[in-house]
Write a protein that holds these residues in place. Structure first.
Motif, PDB file in Angstrom:
ATOM      1  N   GLU A 114      50.132  36.658  27.398  1.00 26.91           N
ATOM      2  CA  GLU A 114      50.204  35.970  28.687  1.00 26.91           C
ATOM      3  C   GLU A 114      50.997  34.680  28.487  1.00 26.91           C
ATOM      4  O   GLU A 114      50.712  33.916  27.576  1.00 26.91           O
ATOM      5  CB  GLU A 114      48.777  35.692  29.204  1.00 26.91           C
ATOM      6  N   THR A 140      46.455  36.440  40.531  1.00 24.24           N
ATOM      7  CA  THR A 140      45.043  36.807  40.448  1.00 24.24           C
ATOM      8  C   THR A 140      44.115  35.657  40.847  1.00 24.24           C
ATOM      9  O   THR A 140      43.129  35.871  41.564  1.00 24.24           O
ATOM     10  CB  THR A 140      44.735  37.332  39.031  1.00 24.24           C
ATOM     11  N   PHE A 167      51.673  45.189  42.612  1.00 21.61           N
ATOM     12  CA  PHE A 167      50.315  45.383  43.150  1.00 21.61           C
ATOM     13  C   PHE A 167      50.048  44.420  44.302  1.00 21.61           C
ATOM     14  O   PHE A 167      50.031  43.205  44.107  1.00 21.61           O
ATOM     15  CB  PHE A 167      49.270  45.135  42.060  1.00 21.61           C
TER      16      PHE A 167
HETATM   17  C1  LIG Z   1      46.373  34.758  49.183  1.00 16.63           C
HETATM   18  C2  LIG Z   1      46.178  36.064  48.510  1.00 16.63           C
HETATM   19  C3  LIG Z   1      44.995  36.775  48.695  1.00 16.63           C
HETATM   20  C4  LIG Z   1      44.822  37.996  48.054  1.00 16.63           C
HETATM   21  N1  LIG Z   1      43.646  38.680  48.253  1.00 16.63           N
HETATM   22  C5  LIG Z   1      43.445  39.868  47.640  1.00 16.63           C
HETATM   23  C6  LIG Z   1      42.233  40.573  47.818  1.00 16.63           C
HETATM   24  O1  LIG Z   1      41.381  40.142  48.551  1.00 16.63           O
HETATM   25  N2  LIG Z   1      42.066  41.763  47.177  1.00 16.63           N
HETATM   26  C7  LIG Z   1      43.031  42.272  46.361  1.00 16.63           C
HETATM   27  O2  LIG Z   1      42.836  43.364  45.808  1.00 16.63           O
HETATM   28  N3  LIG Z   1      44.194  41.615  46.163  1.00 16.63           N
HETATM   29  C8  LIG Z   1      44.420  40.438  46.782  1.00 16.63           C
HETATM   30  N4  LIG Z   1      45.584  39.756  46.584  1.00 16.63           N
HETATM   31  C9  LIG Z   1      46.592  40.352  45.701  1.00 16.63           C
HETATM   32  C10 LIG Z   1      46.268  40.105  44.256  1.00 16.63           C
HETATM   33  O3  LIG Z   1      46.187  38.721  44.038  1.00 16.63           O
HETATM   34  C11 LIG Z   1      47.319  40.708  43.366  1.00 16.63           C
HETATM   35  O4  LIG Z   1      47.585  42.023  43.761  1.00 16.63           O
HETATM   36  C12 LIG Z   1      46.857  40.740  41.919  1.00 16.63           C
HETATM   37  O5  LIG Z   1      46.423  39.477  41.513  1.00 16.63           O
HETATM   38  C13 LIG Z   1      47.966  41.231  41.038  1.00 16.63           C
HETATM   39  O6  LIG Z   1      47.533  41.165  39.708  1.00 16.63           O
HETATM   40  P1  LIG Z   1      48.578  41.344  38.540  1.00 16.63           P
HETATM   41  O7  LIG Z   1      47.813  41.340  37.282  1.00 16.63           O
HETATM   42  O8  LIG Z   1      49.452  42.497  38.840  1.00 16.63           O
HETATM   43  O9  LIG Z   1      49.549  40.088  38.660  1.00 16.63           O
HETATM   44  P2  LIG Z   1      49.299  38.560  38.316  1.00 16.63           P
HETATM   45  O10 LIG Z   1      47.920  38.125  38.588  1.00 16.63           O
HETATM   46  O11 LIG Z   1      50.371  37.789  39.004  1.00 16.63           O
HETATM   47  O12 LIG Z   1      49.491  38.524  36.756  1.00 16.63           O
HETATM   48  C14 LIG Z   1      50.732  38.680  36.130  1.00 16.63           C
HETATM   49  C15 LIG Z   1      50.702  37.835  34.883  1.00 16.63           C
HETATM   50  O13 LIG Z   1      51.826  38.140  34.075  1.00 16.63           O
HETATM   51  C16 LIG Z   1      52.226  36.955  33.434  1.00 16.63           C
HETATM   52  N5  LIG Z   1      53.595  37.135  32.995  1.00 16.63           N
HETATM   53  C17 LIG Z   1      54.676  37.388  33.778  1.00 16.63           C
HETATM   54  N6  LIG Z   1      55.783  37.514  33.023  1.00 16.63           N
HETATM   55  C18 LIG Z   1      55.397  37.365  31.747  1.00 16.63           C
HETATM   56  C19 LIG Z   1      56.105  37.396  30.526  1.00 16.63           C
HETATM   57  N7  LIG Z   1      57.419  37.621  30.472  1.00 16.63           N
HETATM   58  N8  LIG Z   1      55.411  37.192  29.380  1.00 16.63           N
HETATM   59  C20 LIG Z   1      54.071  36.976  29.406  1.00 16.63           C
HETATM   60  N9  LIG Z   1      53.355  36.922  30.548  1.00 16.63           N
HETATM   61  C21 LIG Z   1      54.009  37.124  31.707  1.00 16.63           C
HETATM   62  C22 LIG Z   1      52.058  35.908  34.518  1.00 16.63           C
HETATM   63  O14 LIG Z   1      51.963  34.616  33.971  1.00 16.63           O
HETATM   64  C23 LIG Z   1      50.771  36.362  35.195  1.00 16.63           C
HETATM   65  O15 LIG Z   1      49.625  35.734  34.679  1.00 16.63           O
HETATM   66  C24 LIG Z   1      45.806  38.519  47.208  1.00 16.63           C
HETATM   67  C25 LIG Z   1      46.990  37.794  47.012  1.00 16.63           C
HETATM   68  C26 LIG Z   1      47.176  36.586  47.670  1.00 16.63           C
HETATM   69  C27 LIG Z   1      48.464  35.868  47.471  1.00 16.63           C
END
Ligand SMILES: Cc1cc2nc3c(=O)[nH]c(=O)nc-3n(C[C@H](O)[C@H](O)[C@H](O)COP(=O)(O)OP(=O)(O)OC[C@H]3O[C@@H](n4cnc5c(N)ncnc54)[C@H](O)[C@@H]3O)c2cc1C
Length: 834
Positions: free
Chosen positions: A35, A44, A364
């Motif tokens: 991360e 997230t 996602f």
């Molecule tokens: C206001 C709001 C409300 C929401 N409410 C909901 C809800 O109620 N229910 C729901 O299911 N979803 C909800 N969502 C959507 C949800 O937040 C996302 O779908 C989810 O967090 C995606 O998770 P992820 O792990 O794919 O991405 P992220 O949480 O964005 O994680 C990706 C990670 O990858 C890391 N990263 C990126 N590039 C690199 C790299 N090159 N090297 C190392 N690390 C890297 C980043 O730092 C980050 O920590 C909401 C979103 C928003 C904006």
């Protein structure tokens, strides 16, 4: 830090953490997660944490179902409470169409075993008196879901992963990927805090990883660039607001009443849940802009955008209408963050295009809900080669690398966001970024009233409506029952059964496999005998689990040259598979190459009892009267013919089950030939026909369709296609197919359904009161004058004459299993001579 691992997961949001956990749980040791910042610091941390079951997709429903069940087990395993509030979900309906949508969803939920109940306005009012039910018709209630703390559930999964040996390293950013033939070398840079910013240091390490998974959230565009691929995962702004405590709510809870379920007023486009005596309102409003289309700026960490209250005013007012006591409470907090989207709103999970051992888990938009299941099923894909469910509908390659652009993704992702709460009509067609990919006769078809659907960017006529249709005709024709288009599709289907019709099938994926090694390769790849020169076979390539990976119509053009035709929707998905399979097979048995010729050929299917008469008018030959006869042009054969001035690769097959030819023509002559056919067809009553009628007709012939009856969750044996499987030869996936046996079997059913509706192909099948299977296709049969469907049942029920029930509109309707190909079972009509 370890520098040699089995699997490297990039990204420590909910999704990446779940994948690392599940890889370890599936038995892989040496799993590392990197991360760039802190765990949960992407989208997230600011998610509202809702975990809704409701979803119209079969695969996604399974994913959500797994998550909801899995999150409930995490505390016992890790000792960390993930903050799961199982308050249920109440999805309200203001219109009959919305209730119809819930009924359709409910039958899909039945097929996945998801619990739900329907509630009347009076029942809602009795349980939750703060909710104004005056204008409601009812609601769908899920008692077992609710909301969770997104950071806590991620931390619990991280702890569970560590307990299973996963190494989690924070403040390491992946900056480069290089494939070394049997492993990846991943360059990572140490990051550090400086003045509140995250900066790269000079410390870099190269990690050797057999497999890499990227789960980089809003950074998907940067990831794609590093990998040299394209992805449509681009975020859109999403905001929610938190109110001050609502005295009426506080009072209500003080009186010992339970917490409200998550409330969804789908027609008003919002969700609401309780938060410390107040309310959280999350709208899916119009006009939410895409952001970070070329990557996330370095200055953006766990940041938020400013609130845009004006944009959500309408939804705010409608919350006050629904919960009148919220009118007087002020705003306490707001969140406006990036939420990653894709053009269809579903994530991209699976192998990256063109790359080995590189897995994507990007895009996602409901990532907290999906993380658990996405991790579970992706881990199966990686460790076993396939998942229990068909992950094809979520595969990253459903958006072609050759045609997809940033502007396209932005337009479609903003649209997908706005469409979260629209009525999810099964006959919906979304308008943005269209027309984009058009076949040569597009304008002619439009002038004839064509109402187009969009598949893989291609415009294809779904049906031909009235000539004076306004721009909203198709929109207004949509329904959960028989829509305004139904009559047109029925007339088109009849035209093919009784006269002659023309279907534009130019979007088909087409590949040429050529060279001395081509025969050995295709013989190994596919399960049917290869055709002789000038002949055609329908065949299947299997997955490692023996299930159906791809369906091909193979035309043998020459001794070592084959023309492969497969589903247009799956062009990039199929091509990637074909290229990787060829590389795996190798060239020891002779060199061959694979050429994508999809956009070089337009295709018209001309079908119906009068199709030969029509083509006879145009065919040029020394003996034109016999060129289309059975003797010179038998069923399942190919000939190069001339139609007027157009050279045509003609194939005698018809997916509609009627006498017919598929005419493959050089794309630049596609318009010329269309005009010739339409002019010559006039006196034969030639009718242009869309894909909806075609879809009905093929069910009368029990022709399986990829993505419906055929997919990675059933073998061709289970699809009941033994006639296309040559067990006397060896082929990829054969042993796995045989070992799987027949768990369930494909059937065709005729249905005495409601007067105003047909099944859509997602309905549950019952034997008495017991659920025994599901439909994978549905429609109307003009030959039998009733609804028709195809689907899977237990082998003992897959016998002609078995009486079943189909659940539609909340009721069970009589259905009977037919023999295979209830229409023209001996193929006499297809083979008719002339
Ligand atoms: C206001 C709001 C409300 C929401 N409410 C909901 C809800 O109620 N229910 C729901 O299911 N979803 C909800 N969502 C959507 C949800 O937040 C996302 O779908 C989810 O967090 C995606 O998770 P992820 O792990 O794919 O991405 P992220 O949480 O964005 O994680 C990706 C990670 O990858 C890391 N990263 C990126 N590039 C690199 C790299 N090159 N090297 C190392 N690390 C890297 C980043 O730092 C980050 O920590 C909401 C979103 C928003 C904006």
């Amino acid at each position: 830090m370890k520098t040699d691992v089995k699997a490297l997961v990039v990204g420590g949001g909910a999704v990446g953490t779940s994948i690392a956990y599940h890889l370890a749980k599936a038995g892989w040791s040496d799993v590392m997660l990197l991360e760039r910042d802190e765990l949960t610091s992407g989208s997230t941390w600011h998610a509202a944490g809702l975990l809704p079951y409701f979803n119209m997709s079969y695969a996604t429903t399974h994913i959500h179902d797994y998550s909801i069940k899995f999150y409930k087990t995490l505390e016992e395993e890790t000792g960390l409470n993930a903050g799961f509030s199982v308050v249920g979900n109440l999805r309200m309906a203001q219109t009959q169409a919305r209730m119809d949508e819930y009924e359709l969803y409910a039958t899909t939920a039945d097929t996945c075993g998801v619990p739900y109940e329907f509630m009347t306005p009076a029942q809602i009012k009795e349980r939750w008196p703060l909710v104004n039910t005056d204008d409601l018709l009812g609601a769908l209630y899920h008692p077992t879901d609710g909301y969770i703390n997104p950071a806590d559930v991620t931390m619990a999964m991280a702890k569970g992963a560590r307990q299973r040996g996963v190494m989690i390293e924070r403040k390491w950013q992946v900056d480069g990927y290089e494939w070394k033939g049997d492993h990846w070398e991943v360059t990572v840079t140490k990051t550090a805090e400086k003045g509140g910013n995250l900066i790269s240091t000079d410390e870099t390490v190269v990690i050797k990883a057999e497999h890499v998974v990227t789960a980089t959230g809003n950074h998907a565009q940067r990831t794609a660039k590093l990998l040299g691929i394209k992805t449509p995962a681009i975020p859109v702004e999403h905001q929610f607001i938190v109110t001050e405590p609502d005295p009426a709510l506080v009072e209500y809870r003080k009186a010992g009443n339970p917490e409200h379920p998550v409330l969804r007023d789908a027609d008003a486009k919002w969700y609401v849940r309780e938060e410390r005596g107040g309310w959280i309102l999350g709208p899916y409003e119009l006009g939410a802009p895409a952001c970070f289309k070329y990557g996330v700026p370095d200055s953006f960490r766990a940041d938020l955008f400013p609130l845009d209250l004006e944009r959500i005013e309408e939804e705010y007012m409608s919350m006050i209408h629904r919960i009148p006591t919220s009118e007087t409470v002020g705003l306490k907090d707001d969140f406006n963050g990036p939420i990653c989207y894709t053009p269809d709103g579903n994530p991209l999970i699976g192998p990256a295009p063109g790359l080995r051992n590189m897995w994507l888990a990007e895009g996602f938009s409901f990532g907290i809900t999906a993380a658990g299941g996405a991790g579970y099923y992706l881990a199966q894909l990686m460790t076993e080669g396939e998942a229990e469910i068909d992950m094809g509908s979520l595969d990253p390659k459903r958006y072609g690398q050759d045609w997809m652009t940033t502007d396209y993704a932005v337009a479609k992702n903003e649209e997908a966001y706005e469409h979260v709460y629209i009525l999810h009509h099964p006959d919906e067609e979304r308008p943005r970024a269209r027309p984009l990919r058009t076949a040569p006769a597009y304008e002619r078809q439009k002038a004839l009233g064509a109402q187009f659907g969009c598949v893989n960017g291609w415009e294809r006529p779904n049906y031909y409506g009235p000539l004076d249709a306004d721009d909203n005709f198709d929109h207004d024709a949509r329904s959960f029952r028989r829509g305004g288009w139904w009559q047109y599709a029925m007339e088109e289907a009849k035209a093919i059964r009784e006269g002659v019709g023309i279907i534009d099938a130019s979007a088909f994926a087409k590949h040429v496999v050529k060279g001395p090694g081509a025969t050995a390769f295709l013989d190994h790849l596919t399960c049917n005998k290869l055709p002789k020169v000038g002949r055609i076979n329908l065949t299947y390539a299997l997955s490692v689990k023996g299930t159906t990976r791809t369906e091909y119509t193979i035309v043998r053009l020459a001794e070592d040259e084959y023309y492969l035709v497969s589903a247009g929707a799956l062009h990039a998905y199929d091509e990637d598979f074909l290229l990787k399979a060829a590389e795996d097979f190798g060239f020891d048995q002779g060199y061959f190459h694979i050429q994508d010729v999809t956009t070089q050929w337009a295709v018209y299917a001309v079908a119906g009892p009068k199709s030969r008469d029509l083509l006879n008018e145009l065919v040029r030959d020394a003996e034109p009267e016999t060129v289309l006869s059975n003797k010179r042009f038998p069923w399942l054969s190919m000939r190069n013919i001339e139609l007027g001035m157009c050279p045509v690769r003609a194939i005698r097959v018809a997916y509609t089950g009627e006498l017919g030819w598929e005419l493959h023509v050089p794309v630049e002559m596609g318009l010329y030939l269309w005009d010739q056919l339409m002019a010559a067809g006039e006196k034969h009553g030639l009718k242009p026909v869309g894909t909806r009628a075609q879809n009905w007709l093929r069910q009368e012939k029990s022709y399986r369709a990829y993505g419906h009856e055929l997919g990675r969750d059933a073998t061709p044996m289970e699809a009941d296609l033994p006639r296309f499987i040559d067990l006397s030869k060896d082929f990829a996936g054969k042993a796995a197919m045989e070992a799987t046996g027949v768990r369930s079997k494909c059937v065709t059913v005729l249905i005495d359904g409601p007067e105003d509706a047909d099944p859509w192909g997602r309905e549950a099948l019952f034997d008495g009161e017991t659920r025994v299977g599901r439909l994978t296709s549905g429609g109307y049969s003009v030959a039998f004058g009733k609804s028709i469907g195809m689907g899977y049942v237990k082998p003992e029920q897959a016998v002609a004459g078995t009486k079943l029930k189909v659940k539609m509109q909340g009721k069970l309707w009589d259905a009977e299993v037919t023999e295979d190909s209830p229409y023209d079972p001996t193929n006499a009509k297809i083979r008719i001579d002339g």
